[in-house]
Design an enzyme around this catalytic site. Structure first.
Site, short mmCIF file in Angstrom:
data_model
loop_
_atom_site.label_atom_id
_atom_site.label_comp_id
_atom_site.label_asym_id
_atom_site.label_seq_id
_atom_site.Cartn_x
_atom_site.Cartn_y
_atom_site.Cartn_z
N ILE A 14 -6.66 -1.09 0.43
CA ILE A 14 -6.51 0.49 1.17
C ILE A 14 -7.66 1.12 1.07
O ILE A 14 -8.26 1.96 2.16
CB ILE A 14 -5.37 1.08 0.44
CG1 ILE A 14 -4.85 2.22 1.64
CG2 ILE A 14 -5.49 1.91 -0.88
CD1 ILE A 14 -4.25 1.51 2.88
N SER A 36 -15.72 -0.18 -8.93
CA SER A 36 -15.01 -1.33 -8.63
C SER A 36 -15.06 -2.51 -9.94
O SER A 36 -16.29 -2.81 -10.29
CB SER A 36 -15.23 -1.88 -7.42
OG SER A 36 -15.17 -3.62 -7.38
N LYS A 91 -0.32 6.81 -2.73
CA LYS A 91 1.10 6.74 -3.07
C LYS A 91 1.42 5.39 -3.53
O LYS A 91 0.38 4.37 -3.43
CB LYS A 91 1.73 7.03 -1.90
CG LYS A 91 1.70 5.93 -0.88
CD LYS A 91 2.38 4.83 -0.45
CE LYS A 91 2.06 3.71 -0.38
NZ LYS A 91 2.65 2.15 -0.28
N ASP A 169 7.36 0.08 -2.26
CA ASP A 169 5.94 0.39 -2.00
C ASP A 169 5.95 0.81 -0.44
O ASP A 169 5.19 1.97 -0.10
CB ASP A 169 4.97 -0.95 -2.25
CG ASP A 169 3.51 -0.48 -2.16
OD1 ASP A 169 2.91 0.20 -2.93
OD2 ASP A 169 3.06 -0.64 -1.04
P1 NAP Z 1 -5.21 -3.95 -4.11
O1 NAP Z 1 -5.78 -4.52 -2.73
O2 NAP Z 1 -4.49 -4.96 -5.18
O3 NAP Z 1 -6.35 -3.00 -4.45
C1 NAP Z 1 -6.03 -2.12 -5.82
C2 NAP Z 1 -7.53 -2.37 -6.50
O4 NAP Z 1 -7.41 -1.45 -7.60
C3 NAP Z 1 -7.84 -3.77 -6.99
O5 NAP Z 1 -8.55 -4.26 -5.85
C4 NAP Z 1 -9.02 -3.28 -8.02
O6 NAP Z 1 -10.14 -3.00 -7.28
C5 NAP Z 1 -8.49 -2.04 -8.74
N1 NAP Z 1 -7.58 -2.30 -9.78
C6 NAP Z 1 -6.67 -3.05 -9.91
N2 NAP Z 1 -6.16 -2.87 -11.29
C7 NAP Z 1 -6.99 -2.04 -11.98
C8 NAP Z 1 -7.10 -1.43 -13.13
N3 NAP Z 1 -6.12 -1.99 -14.12
N4 NAP Z 1 -8.01 -0.42 -13.34
C9 NAP Z 1 -8.82 0.19 -12.49
N5 NAP Z 1 -8.86 -0.33 -11.23
C10 NAP Z 1 -7.91 -1.35 -10.92
O7 NAP Z 1 -3.95 -2.92 -3.48
P2 NAP Z 1 -4.19 -2.07 -2.06
O8 NAP Z 1 -2.93 -2.49 -1.14
O9 NAP Z 1 -5.37 -1.54 -2.00
O10 NAP Z 1 -3.10 -0.69 -2.98
C11 NAP Z 1 -3.59 0.19 -3.83
C12 NAP Z 1 -2.73 1.40 -3.77
O11 NAP Z 1 -2.87 1.86 -2.36
C13 NAP Z 1 -1.23 0.97 -3.89
O12 NAP Z 1 -0.48 2.28 -4.80
C14 NAP Z 1 -0.53 0.83 -2.65
O13 NAP Z 1 0.86 1.47 -2.60
C15 NAP Z 1 -1.46 1.92 -1.92
N6 NAP Z 1 -1.50 1.76 -0.40
C16 NAP Z 1 -1.55 0.39 0.06
C17 NAP Z 1 -1.47 0.14 1.37
C18 NAP Z 1 -1.69 -1.36 2.09
O14 NAP Z 1 -1.17 -1.40 3.26
N7 NAP Z 1 -2.16 -2.24 1.13
C19 NAP Z 1 -1.18 1.18 2.35
C20 NAP Z 1 -1.08 2.48 1.72
C21 NAP Z 1 -1.14 2.78 0.35
P3 NAP Z 1 -11.66 -3.21 -8.03
O15 NAP Z 1 -11.60 -4.66 -8.53
O16 NAP Z 1 -12.55 -2.96 -6.73
O17 NAP Z 1 -11.85 -2.28 -9.03
#
Ligand code: NAP
Length: 318
Positions: A14, A36, A91, A169
């Site tokens: 995201i 990151s 969120k 989610d």
């Molecule tokens: P994601 O691709 O898994 O990205 C989350 C990122 O957070 C990871 O790639 C990592 O990035 C970092 N992270 C993971 N564990 C961590 C930790 N323990 N401490 C610090 N950083 C950590 O997930 P995402 O889809 O982007 O979702 C993230 C949030 O956005 C969620 O709450 C989700 O509900 C929301 N969201 C997602 C979407 C969607 O379509 N995917 C849409 C709207 C909202 P680094 O390795 O770069 O640190």
């Protein structure tokens, strides 16, 4: 006014797909830093870190967008606020209601902006639907939120862990729209949550709501197993007979069978416009209603165990 110097924490899907382009396109923000854990860094970030705590030491940093999974958001947001930085929470805004309440208190004491960014609320159809429903009473509600988890969350293990919210989610996006457009409070009366037998978060959920009208028929279905047409629809019928249909996650609105709005989704542009407005006024916006509805569904929900889930696409039959 000088742009708000912002840092992104967690550079996953995201952050890359939505936050980065929305920040770049908004002259009221300047991307100062990215943190990151994997060391990813866009070329226009002045500073990059692998530990967000180092980023929070930047004296020029005004605000952070916390784009990590929800399980770690409270700790990161707390440290950001205590370091004197305002915070945008993706969120779901935390892992629990108590964590969000705690952040609200910390932001108030620190005099910093805290913003629960419910992105789906920023679709033009949501504002138009809220206006159309003002002063009315809802008789029938059908929320259908059906999508393919393998397509939208490939390889994301955290969504299946306890506190990862599973199908809530995406489902929380529907509830964030509902809470914005419903003219009266809505409560979760019954819930059935389907948990894959090898996972700690639900893959599907069916909710029945209640409101001040005893005869209202209010239901929602969330399902992550939809491999055909993806559906993000909210249908509403009011006591006065008005029929509303919000589709495409809130970017398209029909009233009484006529399309009154069909716009390309620009959710994150709206999120950052609102964050700018809050930062400029020194205010917070902490909306916990969608989060409470999800917590209530987990609190009173009946749990069913269903087929195990693996991320690999299952082979086609035949
Ligand atoms: P994601 O691709 O898994 O990205 C989350 C990122 O957070 C990871 O790639 C990592 O990035 C970092 N992270 C993971 N564990 C961590 C930790 N323990 N401490 C610090 N950083 C950590 O997930 P995402 O889809 O982007 O979702 C993230 C949030 O956005 C969620 O709450 C989700 O509900 C929301 N969201 C997602 C979407 C969607 O379509 N995917 C849409 C709207 C909202 P680094 O390795 O770069 O640190």
């Amino acid at each position: 006014m000088a742009p708000h110097r912002i840092g992104i924490i967690g550079f996953g899907k995201i952050a890359q797909d939505q936050h980065l382009p929305a920040i770049r396109a908004n002259p009221d923000f300047e991307l100062l830093a990215v943190s990151s854990q994997r060391g990813l860094s866009p070329e226009d970030a002045k500073y990059t870190f692998t530990d967000y705590r180092e980023m929070l030491k930047l004296p020029d940093l005004d605000a952070v967008a916390i784009c990590t999974p929800p399980q770690v958001r409270h700790d990161i947001a707390k440290q950001a606020l205590l370091a004197g930085k305002s915070a945008l929470l993706e969120k779901p805004p935390a892992a629990t209601l108590s964590e969000l309440e705690d952040l609200k208190g910390i932001a108030g004491k620190a005099n910093k902006t805290l913003f629960t960014a419910w992105h789906a609320q920023h679709n033009a159809g949501v504002t138009a639907a809220a206006k159309a429903l003002a002063g009315q009473s809802i008789k029938r509600l059908r929320i259908t939120w059906k999508e393919d988890v393998r397509h939208w969350h490939p390889g994301q293990e955290w969504i299946w862990q306890a506190g990862g919210f599973g199908v809530f989610d995406p489902g929380i996006n529907a509830l964030s729209i509902l809470s914005r457009i419903a003219p009266d409070p809505i409560f979760v009366r019954q819930a059935t949550l389907e948990f894959p037998s090898n996972r700690d978060a639900p893959i599907a959920a069916a909710l029945t709501f209640s409101s001040s009208r005893a005869d209202a028929d209010l239901q929602a279905v969330f399902d992550w197993r939809e491999t055909g047409t993806q559906i993000w629809d909210i249908e509403i019928e009011t006591v006065a007979g008005t029929r509303l249909l919000l589709t495409k996650g809130g970017s398209c609105l029909e009233i009484d069978g006529k399309v009154v709005l069909d716009e390309a989704s620009a959710e994150y542009e709206g999120v950052y416009r609102q964050f700018d407005a809050l930062l400029s006024k020194g205010q917070s916006e902490v909306d916990d209603i969608p989060f409470r509805l999800v917590a209530d569904a987990f609190m009173i929900g009946r749990r069913l165990s269903v087929d195990p889930f693996t991320d690999a696409t299952p082979p086609k039959a035949g």
